[in-house]
Design a protein around this motif. Structure first.
Motif, PDB file in Angstrom:
ATOM      1  N   LEU A  17      49.385  11.337 -31.671  1.00  0.00           N
ATOM      2  CA  LEU A  17      49.620  12.716 -31.219  1.00  0.00           C
ATOM      3  C   LEU A  17      49.411  13.746 -32.327  1.00  0.00           C
ATOM      4  CD1 LEU A  17      52.763  12.093 -29.041  1.00  0.00           C
ATOM      5  CD2 LEU A  17      50.426  12.414 -28.273  1.00  0.00           C
ATOM      6  N   SER A  18      49.761  13.406 -33.557  1.00  0.00           N
ATOM      7  CA  SER A  18      49.518  14.360 -34.649  1.00  0.00           C
ATOM      8  C   SER A  18      49.301  13.534 -35.916  1.00  0.00           C
ATOM      9  CB  SER A  18      50.688  15.319 -34.825  1.00  0.00           C
ATOM     10  OG  SER A  18      51.820  14.606 -35.241  1.00  0.00           O
ATOM     11  N   SER A  19      48.761  14.153 -36.917  1.00  0.00           N
ATOM     12  CA  SER A  19      48.340  13.367 -38.054  1.00  0.00           C
ATOM     13  C   SER A  19      48.388  14.164 -39.341  1.00  0.00           C
ATOM     14  CB  SER A  19      46.907  12.891 -37.790  1.00  0.00           C
ATOM     15  OG  SER A  19      46.361  12.367 -38.951  1.00  0.00           O
ATOM     16  N   THR A  20      48.616  13.417 -40.451  1.00  0.00           N
ATOM     17  CA  THR A  20      48.332  14.038 -41.750  1.00  0.00           C
ATOM     18  C   THR A  20      46.839  13.833 -41.961  1.00  0.00           C
ATOM     19  OG1 THR A  20      48.763  11.957 -42.844  1.00  0.00           O
ATOM     20  CG2 THR A  20      50.607  13.502 -42.689  1.00  0.00           C
ATOM     21  N   ASN A  21      46.370  13.977 -43.163  1.00  0.00           N
ATOM     22  CA  ASN A  21      44.933  13.852 -43.352  1.00  0.00           C
ATOM     23  C   ASN A  21      44.412  12.457 -42.999  1.00  0.00           C
ATOM     24  OD1 ASN A  21      44.519  16.435 -44.075  1.00  0.00           O
ATOM     25  ND2 ASN A  21      44.746  16.072 -46.289  1.00  0.00           N
ATOM     26  N   ASP A  22      45.135  11.430 -43.539  1.00  0.00           N
ATOM     27  CA  ASP A  22      44.641  10.079 -43.293  1.00  0.00           C
ATOM     28  C   ASP A  22      45.381   9.363 -42.179  1.00  0.00           C
ATOM     29  OD1 ASP A  22      42.648  10.153 -45.094  1.00  0.00           O
ATOM     30  OD2 ASP A  22      43.868   9.391 -46.755  1.00  0.00           O
ATOM     31  N   PRO A  62      48.386   9.585 -39.049  1.00  0.00           N
ATOM     32  CA  PRO A  62      49.162  10.500 -38.213  1.00  0.00           C
ATOM     33  C   PRO A  62      50.657  10.348 -38.492  1.00  0.00           C
ATOM     34  CG  PRO A  62      48.403   8.618 -36.941  1.00  0.00           C
ATOM     35  CD  PRO A  62      47.792   8.486 -38.289  1.00  0.00           C
ATOM     36  N   ASN A  63      51.421  11.434 -38.439  1.00  0.00           N
ATOM     37  CA  ASN A  63      52.860  11.273 -38.644  1.00  0.00           C
ATOM     38  C   ASN A  63      53.599  11.017 -37.337  1.00  0.00           C
ATOM     39  OD1 ASN A  63      53.031  13.798 -37.514  1.00  0.00           O
ATOM     40  ND2 ASN A  63      53.029  14.819 -39.528  1.00  0.00           N
ATOM     41  N   THR A  64      52.874  11.140 -36.243  1.00  0.00           N
ATOM     42  CA  THR A  64      53.484  10.817 -34.939  1.00  0.00           C
ATOM     43  C   THR A  64      52.450  10.083 -34.081  1.00  0.00           C
ATOM     44  OG1 THR A  64      54.704  12.886 -35.076  1.00  0.00           O
ATOM     45  CG2 THR A  64      54.647  11.811 -32.941  1.00  0.00           C
ATOM     46  N   ILE A  65      52.896   9.028 -33.441  1.00  0.00           N
ATOM     47  CA  ILE A  65      52.000   8.375 -32.466  1.00  0.00           C
ATOM     48  C   ILE A  65      52.758   8.174 -31.160  1.00  0.00           C
ATOM     49  CG2 ILE A  65      50.557   7.182 -34.194  1.00  0.00           C
ATOM     50  CD1 ILE A  65      52.115   4.619 -33.495  1.00  0.00           C
ATOM     51  N   LEU A  66      52.004   8.177 -30.097  1.00  0.00           N
ATOM     52  CA  LEU A  66      52.596   7.906 -28.786  1.00  0.00           C
ATOM     53  C   LEU A  66      52.162   6.496 -28.387  1.00  0.00           C
ATOM     54  CD1 LEU A  66      54.165   9.040 -26.334  1.00  0.00           C
ATOM     55  CD2 LEU A  66      51.963   9.709 -25.387  1.00  0.00           C
ATOM     56  N   ASP A  70      52.954   3.395 -25.692  1.00  0.00           N
ATOM     57  CA  ASP A  70      53.614   2.824 -24.512  1.00  0.00           C
ATOM     58  C   ASP A  70      54.723   3.744 -23.978  1.00  0.00           C
ATOM     59  OD1 ASP A  70      53.488   0.763 -22.706  1.00  0.00           O
ATOM     60  OD2 ASP A  70      55.051  -0.442 -23.676  1.00  0.00           O
ATOM     61  N   GLY A  71      54.418   5.019 -24.001  1.00  0.00           N
ATOM     62  CA  GLY A  71      55.368   5.995 -23.461  1.00  0.00           C
ATOM     63  C   GLY A  71      56.440   6.413 -24.446  1.00  0.00           C
ATOM     64  N   ASN A  72      56.467   5.845 -25.650  1.00  0.00           N
ATOM     65  CA  ASN A  72      57.464   6.211 -26.654  1.00  0.00           C
ATOM     66  C   ASN A  72      56.805   6.990 -27.794  1.00  0.00           C
ATOM     67  OD1 ASN A  72      59.610   4.739 -25.410  1.00  0.00           O
ATOM     68  ND2 ASN A  72      58.660   2.876 -26.188  1.00  0.00           N
ATOM     69  N   ILE A  73      57.566   7.914 -28.359  1.00  0.00           N
ATOM     70  CA  ILE A  73      57.056   8.669 -29.502  1.00  0.00           C
ATOM     71  C   ILE A  73      57.565   8.010 -30.777  1.00  0.00           C
ATOM     72  CG2 ILE A  73      57.085  10.902 -30.705  1.00  0.00           C
ATOM     73  CD1 ILE A  73      57.548  12.158 -27.866  1.00  0.00           C
ATOM     74  N   TYR A  74      56.653   7.612 -31.662  1.00  0.00           N
ATOM     75  CA  TYR A  74      56.999   6.995 -32.947  1.00  0.00           C
ATOM     76  C   TYR A  74      56.688   7.969 -34.065  1.00  0.00           C
ATOM     77  CZ  TYR A  74      57.399   2.461 -30.658  1.00  0.00           C
ATOM     78  OH  TYR A  74      57.788   1.427 -29.845  1.00  0.00           O
ATOM     79  N   VAL A  75      57.598   8.080 -35.027  1.00  0.00           N
ATOM     80  CA  VAL A  75      57.343   8.964 -36.176  1.00  0.00           C
ATOM     81  C   VAL A  75      57.259   8.138 -37.452  1.00  0.00           C
ATOM     82  CG1 VAL A  75      58.412  11.039 -35.194  1.00  0.00           C
ATOM     83  CG2 VAL A  75      59.812   9.428 -36.499  1.00  0.00           C
ATOM     84  N   GLU A  79      43.456   9.574 -29.948  1.00  0.00           N
ATOM     85  CA  GLU A  79      43.612  11.031 -29.861  1.00  0.00           C
ATOM     86  C   GLU A  79      44.550  11.497 -30.978  1.00  0.00           C
ATOM     87  OE1 GLU A  79      43.744  13.168 -25.910  1.00  0.00           O
ATOM     88  OE2 GLU A  79      44.424  11.124 -25.416  1.00  0.00           O
ATOM     89  N   VAL A  80      44.112  12.464 -31.732  1.00  0.00           N
ATOM     90  CA  VAL A  80      44.942  12.992 -32.816  1.00  0.00           C
ATOM     91  C   VAL A  80      45.194  14.475 -32.529  1.00  0.00           C
ATOM     92  CG1 VAL A  80      45.032  13.478 -35.294  1.00  0.00           C
ATOM     93  CG2 VAL A  80      43.992  11.371 -34.475  1.00  0.00           C
ATOM     94  N   TYR A  81      46.469  14.792 -32.517  1.00  0.00           N
ATOM     95  CA  TYR A  81      46.826  16.198 -32.245  1.00  0.00           C
ATOM     96  C   TYR A  81      47.368  16.843 -33.516  1.00  0.00           C
ATOM     97  CZ  TYR A  81      46.605  14.783 -27.378  1.00  0.00           C
ATOM     98  OH  TYR A  81      46.191  14.304 -26.176  1.00  0.00           O
TER      99      TYR A  81
END
Lengths: 153, 160
Positions: free
Chosen positions: A70-75, A77-81, A83-88, A111-113
């Motif tokens: 879902l979102s990423s630092t440069n290399d 992501p600091n968050t991934i989605l 199986d329906g769960n958000i991992y940080v 997908e990187v947000y």
């Protein structure tokens, strides 16, 4: 007299029909033994299958390949989605204390947000491999030579 | 479950059938009961025979199992208060043999047993003692008394 006693006992002989009957019963018993063996093997296989079916699955690590970043630092992501769960991304745990489990999947064209809320601001990234871990709710992401831990939010 | 291979069972039945039947007859004094007992013992051998060290071990084990089975039958028939019948042995055509066997069958069980094992199977008194779990001296006494009793019953015929 010795011979007479011997001959007297020698005269006692078993009827051949009875001997034959016992021969037959050994064959029947052998058939019974084979069918018993087959039935017990089938029973054993069925029991093992049943045990594997009934045994509670290890729910500590989510499984499946429906992985989205879902979102990423440069290399990484600091968050991934997953199986329906958000991992940080988690930096508190020590990677040496964790046993890496089965590989769960590869993030092809993930997908990187930049912004979780702005879903149209997505980019794509390859080569992220997701692994299960020995700790509940923690996933390991391998990117090139780095291992990054993610904990469920 | 059967412990022995089918070929081994067939071999055992082939070799020892008559021996098992004779022991059953010596114990039960009755052709039909002996036949029934023989079948039971044969099944017991199929089901329970352990791996044997050698032929002597095999034979001794079978004799022991047969004796024990017959003892159980006699115990049960005593409980049921049924006296075993003395049958004619149809297989014996020779009159002398028939008479001798009848005289032997009129002896007490322990005498019949030792006469059979000593004169027919060719065991020594020591070996019989080991199979029947008795003292050697006891077996020798039984054998001596069996001979004496037989001599008394048969009279002049005994010397022939």
């Amino acid at each position: 007299m010795k011979n007479r006693i011997y001959e007297a006992f020698d005269g006692i002989k078993l009827d051949d029909d009875i001997k034959r009957r016992v021969y037959q019963s050994t064959k029947v018993d052998n058939k019974k033994r084979i069918s018993k063996y087959i039935y017990s093997t089938i029973g054993l296989i069925f029991t093992v299958c049943l045990i594997f079916y009934i045994i509670p699955k290890d729910e500590s690590v989510p499984k499946g390949n429906g992985i989205e970043i879902l979102s990423s630092t440069n290399d990484a992501p600091n968050t991934i989605l997953y199986d329906g769960n958000i991992y940080v991304m988690n930096t508190e745990l020590d990677i040496n204390d964790i046993t890496i489990g089965d590989k769960l999947g590869t993030l092809n064209q993930a997908e990187v947000y930049n912004d979780l809320a702005a879903s149209d601001d997505a980019s794509y990234s390859d080569d992220y491999e997701i692994y299960a871990s020995s700790i509940k709710d923690v996933l390991i992401v391998k990117y090139k030579d780095d291992l990054i831990m993610y904990k469920i939010q | 479950m059967l412990q022995l291979e089918i070929k081994t069972i067939e071999k055992i039945i082939d070799i020892y059938s008559n021996m098992i039947y004779r022991i059953c007859f010596v114990y039960l004094k009755n052709q039909h009961d002996a036949e029934d007992a023989y079948q039971d013992v044969a099944i017991k051998i199929m089901e329970k025979a352990p791996p044997f060290l050698n032929d002597n071990h095999e034979k001794a084990w079978i004799i022991k199992v047969t004796c024990n089975h017959c003892k159980n039958i006699l115990r049960l028939s005593k409980l049921r208060k049924q006296a075993p019948l003395i049958d004619d042995i149809h297989a014996i055509s020779n009159e002398d043999e028939q008479n001798t066997l009848e005289h032997i069958m009129n002896l007490p069980l322990q005498y019949r047993k030792v006469l059979y094992l000593y004169y027919y199977e060719g065991y020594s008194t020591k070996e019989i003692a080991s199979i029947l779990k008795r003292r050697d001296a006891t077996i020798r006494t039984w054998l001596k008394r069996a001979r004496e009793t037989l001599k008394k019953i048969m009279g002049d015929d005994y010397e022939k």
